[in-house]
Enzyme design. Structure first.
Site, PDB file in Angstrom:
ATOM      1  N   SER A 126       0.831  -1.196   0.000  1.00  0.00           N
ATOM      2  CA  SER A 126       0.000   0.000   0.000  1.00  0.00           C
ATOM      3  C   SER A 126       0.874   1.258   0.000  1.00  0.00           C
ATOM      4  O   SER A 126       1.520   1.552  -0.990  1.00  0.00           O
ATOM      5  CB  SER A 126      -0.964  -0.048   1.191  1.00  0.00           C
ATOM      6  OG  SER A 126      -1.910   0.983   1.133  1.00  0.00           O
ATOM      7  N   HIS A 163      -4.872  -0.436  -4.162  1.00  0.00           N
ATOM      8  CA  HIS A 163      -6.290  -0.500  -3.776  1.00  0.00           C
ATOM      9  C   HIS A 163      -7.199   0.019  -4.891  1.00  0.00           C
ATOM     10  O   HIS A 163      -8.247   0.615  -4.621  1.00  0.00           O
ATOM     11  CB  HIS A 163      -6.570   0.326  -2.505  1.00  0.00           C
ATOM     12  CG  HIS A 163      -5.731  -0.008  -1.323  1.00  0.00           C
ATOM     13  ND1 HIS A 163      -5.990  -1.059  -0.482  1.00  0.00           N
ATOM     14  CD2 HIS A 163      -4.616   0.599  -0.813  1.00  0.00           C
ATOM     15  CE1 HIS A 163      -5.088  -1.101   0.493  1.00  0.00           C
ATOM     16  NE2 HIS A 163      -4.237  -0.110   0.304  1.00  0.00           N
ATOM     17  N   GLU A 199      -6.916  -4.811  -5.235  1.00  0.00           N
ATOM     18  CA  GLU A 199      -6.558  -5.547  -4.023  1.00  0.00           C
ATOM     19  C   GLU A 199      -6.413  -7.034  -4.349  1.00  0.00           C
ATOM     20  O   GLU A 199      -7.255  -7.620  -5.022  1.00  0.00           O
ATOM     21  CB  GLU A 199      -7.606  -5.323  -2.940  1.00  0.00           C
ATOM     22  CG  GLU A 199      -7.632  -3.880  -2.452  1.00  0.00           C
ATOM     23  CD  GLU A 199      -8.356  -3.714  -1.130  1.00  0.00           C
ATOM     24  OE1 GLU A 199      -9.131  -4.616  -0.764  1.00  0.00           O
ATOM     25  OE2 GLU A 199      -8.150  -2.678  -0.477  1.00  0.00           O
TER      26      GLU A 199
END
Length: 240
Positions: A126, A163, A199
């Protein structure tokens, strides 16, 4: 950029996939990436405020995989810790906080050198993936603090959007989609390609080669072109 021939990166979209625990969905990828010669991993928890709690979670996971984990915030000197690291894992959280702290601790050039010249394996998740790229201009996070520059570690010469979310055709939300935000980025001069990682997927970089791994497809945005879909196993070497 320094010679990338020794570069080894595992850039993960997300730490936790729905229905599983911390790093469970990519633990086999991490083990294959680190192998048996690495004994200790240096963890950088700067993206979260609770560094002790974050380190405890990461330590439990990496120890279950057979690796000792040292958190950089527990070390007497952050630069020395980075200079001596066998491998580096940068966790997720707020990308602006993470990059600001990397600059504050004078770690940006150190990590760049250790990865590109010394071949130290780098794992990002991330926010940790965001800072591995050319800049943090395509992060999803709010600018809760202000780093001295949006220029990141530059371990790869493009941007990533972790994401990544596809637009929901049934949603009544009238705000910009993730696709629209990335296209706004490409309205600016000298903007880089953006690899949008849904994801469950991750990018493995070995020297001058790169391949998509994980469970979900990725989407590639290039300035002046229509976005393209890419399956697991897709070769992204051309982005390097």
């Amino acid at each position: 950029m320094a010679s990338p021939m020794k570069r080894r990166l595992l850039l993960i979209s997300n730490s936790t996939l729905h229905g599983s625990g911390y790093l469970d969905h990519c633990q086999d990828n991490i083990k294959n990436f680190l192998g048996s010669k690495i004994e200790r991993v240096l963890f950088i928890p700067y993206a979260l405020a609770d560094r002790d709690g974050y380190a405890a979670v990461a330590r439990k996971k990496f120890e279950s995989l057979g690796y000792k984990l040292d958190s950089i915030h527990e070390q007497p000197n952050a630069v020395d810790a980075a200079n001596n690291a066998q491998a580096i894992f940068v966790g997720g959280g707020n990308t602006f906080r993470l990059l600001k702290t990397l600059y504050d601790e004078k770690l940006v050039p150190i990590i760049n050198r250790r990865v590109l010249q010394d071949g130290v394996p780098y794992i990002g998740s991330s926010a940790g993936t965001n800072v591995a790229t050319a800049s943090i201009n395509t992060t999803n996070d709010m600018p809760i603090v202000y780093p001295p520059s949006f220029t990141a570690l530059q371990l790869v010469p493009f941007n990533i959007n972790p994401h990544y979310l596809d637009a929901d055709p049934n949603s009544k939300h009238m705000g910009e989609t993730r696709e629209k935000r990335i296209m706004e980025f490409h309205e600016e001069e000298d903007s880089k390609p953006v690899l949008a990682l849904r994801e469950g997927c991750m990018l493995l970089v070995e020297g001058d080669t790169s391949v998509l791994q994980g469970k979900t497809k990725a989407r590639l945005f290039q300035k002046g072109k229509e976005p393209t879909e890419h399956d697991i196993g897709s070769d992204f070497t051309f982005l390097l």
